[in-house]
Design an enzyme around this catalytic site. Structure first.
Site, PDB file in Angstrom:
ATOM      1  N   TYR A   1      -5.541  -0.442   4.895  1.00  0.00           N
ATOM      2  CA  TYR A   1      -6.558   0.607   4.882  1.00  0.00           C
ATOM      3  C   TYR A   1      -7.434   0.477   6.120  1.00  0.00           C
ATOM      4  O   TYR A   1      -7.489  -0.556   6.751  1.00  0.00           O
ATOM      5  CB  TYR A   1      -7.376   0.619   3.582  1.00  0.00           C
ATOM      6  N   GLN A  49      -3.252  -4.658  -0.129  1.00  0.00           N
ATOM      7  CA  GLN A  49      -3.907  -3.614   0.667  1.00  0.00           C
ATOM      8  C   GLN A  49      -5.114  -4.233   1.372  1.00  0.00           C
ATOM      9  O   GLN A  49      -6.203  -4.290   0.827  1.00  0.00           O
ATOM     10  CB  GLN A  49      -4.320  -2.441  -0.222  1.00  0.00           C
ATOM     11  N   ASP A  85      -3.554   7.726  -2.984  1.00  0.00           N
ATOM     12  CA  ASP A  85      -4.251   6.472  -3.245  1.00  0.00           C
ATOM     13  C   ASP A  85      -5.711   6.789  -3.542  1.00  0.00           C
ATOM     14  O   ASP A  85      -6.392   7.402  -2.722  1.00  0.00           O
ATOM     15  CB  ASP A  85      -4.133   5.563  -2.017  1.00  0.00           C
ATOM     16  N   TYR A 103     -14.328   5.607  -6.956  1.00  0.00           N
ATOM     17  CA  TYR A 103     -14.608   6.693  -6.020  1.00  0.00           C
ATOM     18  C   TYR A 103     -15.177   7.882  -6.789  1.00  0.00           C
ATOM     19  O   TYR A 103     -14.485   8.502  -7.592  1.00  0.00           O
ATOM     20  CB  TYR A 103     -13.355   7.126  -5.257  1.00  0.00           C
TER      21      TYR A 103
END
Length: 183
Positions: free
Chosen positions: A171, A143, A21, A26
Site C-alpha cells: 500500500y 500488506q 480492498d 474506513y
C-alpha cells in the site's frame, strides 16, 4: 457522494477491475457498505478484501482490538456491510495489541475453516509477527507500505515472504501522493 461512489466502483468493474480492498474502519463501515451496494449482482469474479482489528470506541476514537470475540463481531458486520456470504481476503489491519495477535489470528483461521473467509492475510506485520501467525495458520499475504521512498521492507520482509510463499500486496506505492508529481 454515495451514488457517485457506487457508480465509480461499477464502472471500474465494467472496465475489468476485479479487486476491491477496503476496511471496516474506513468511514466506520461506510466504505464497506458502499462496496456492498456496488457489488449487488456483480459479486462473481470480484475479489473483496477487508480488514479487522480497528474498532470505533463509544467516544468516536478508533480502538485497537484483536480479541476473538471482537474479530468475530467485525467479521460478521463486514459480511453484512459487503452483502456477501464470504470475504475473499480477510486481514488483520495492524498487529495491535501485540499480546492479542494469536487470539485474533486464531479466530480468522476458524473463519477460514467455516468458509466465511477464503484467504487470511495480515497488514503491517514484521517477520517475528508473521512467524507467530504462521504457527497457527498459513499467512496468505502481507500488506506493507512500500514505495521508492519507503523501501525498508526490502531488507527482511520481502525476502521472508518470498522464502515462505507469502504474497505481498503493498500500500501507498505513490507515498500518499508525494510521488505523483502533484506536490
Amino acid at each position: 457522494d454515495d451514488a457517485e461512489s457506487i457508480a465509480a466502483i461499477r464502472r471500474a468493474i465494467d472496465l475489468g477491475i476485479n479487486w476491491i480492498d477496503t476496511a471496516a474502519v474506513y468511514g466506520h463501515g461506510h466504505s464497506e457498505q458502499m462496496v456492498g451496494r456496488a457489488l449487488e449482482g456483480r459479486r462473481e469474479g470480484v475479489l473483496v478484501a477487508t480488514k479487522c482489528g480497528r474498532v470505533r470506541n463509544p467516544d468516536g476514537t478508533v480502538g485497537k482490538v484483536l480479541r476473538a470475540a471482537s474479530v468475530r463481531r467485525e467479521l460478521e458486520t463486514s459480511l453484512r456491510n459487503l452483502r456477501t456470504d464470504r470475504i475473499d481476503l480477510y486481514q488483520i489491519h495492524w498487529p495491535e495489541p501485540d499480546a492479542e495477535l494469536e487470539e485474533g489470528w486464531g479466530e480468522i483461521a476458524k473463519a477460514v475453516r467455516e468458509g466465511k473467509v477464503r484467504w487470511a492475510g495480515v497488514s503491517n506485520f514484521g517477520v517475528e509477527q508473521l512467524k507467530r501467525a504462521q504457527a497457527i495458520h498459513p499467512v496468505t499475504s502481507l500488506q506493507p507500505p512500500y514505495s521508492m521512498l519507503r523501501r525498508d521492507v526490502e531488507r527482511e520482509l520481502l525476502p521472508y515472504c518470498a522464502a515462505n510463499g507469502i504474497g505481498v500486496i503493498v500500500y501507498s506505492p505513490m507515498q500518499a501522493g508525494l510521488l505523483t508529481g502533484a506536490f
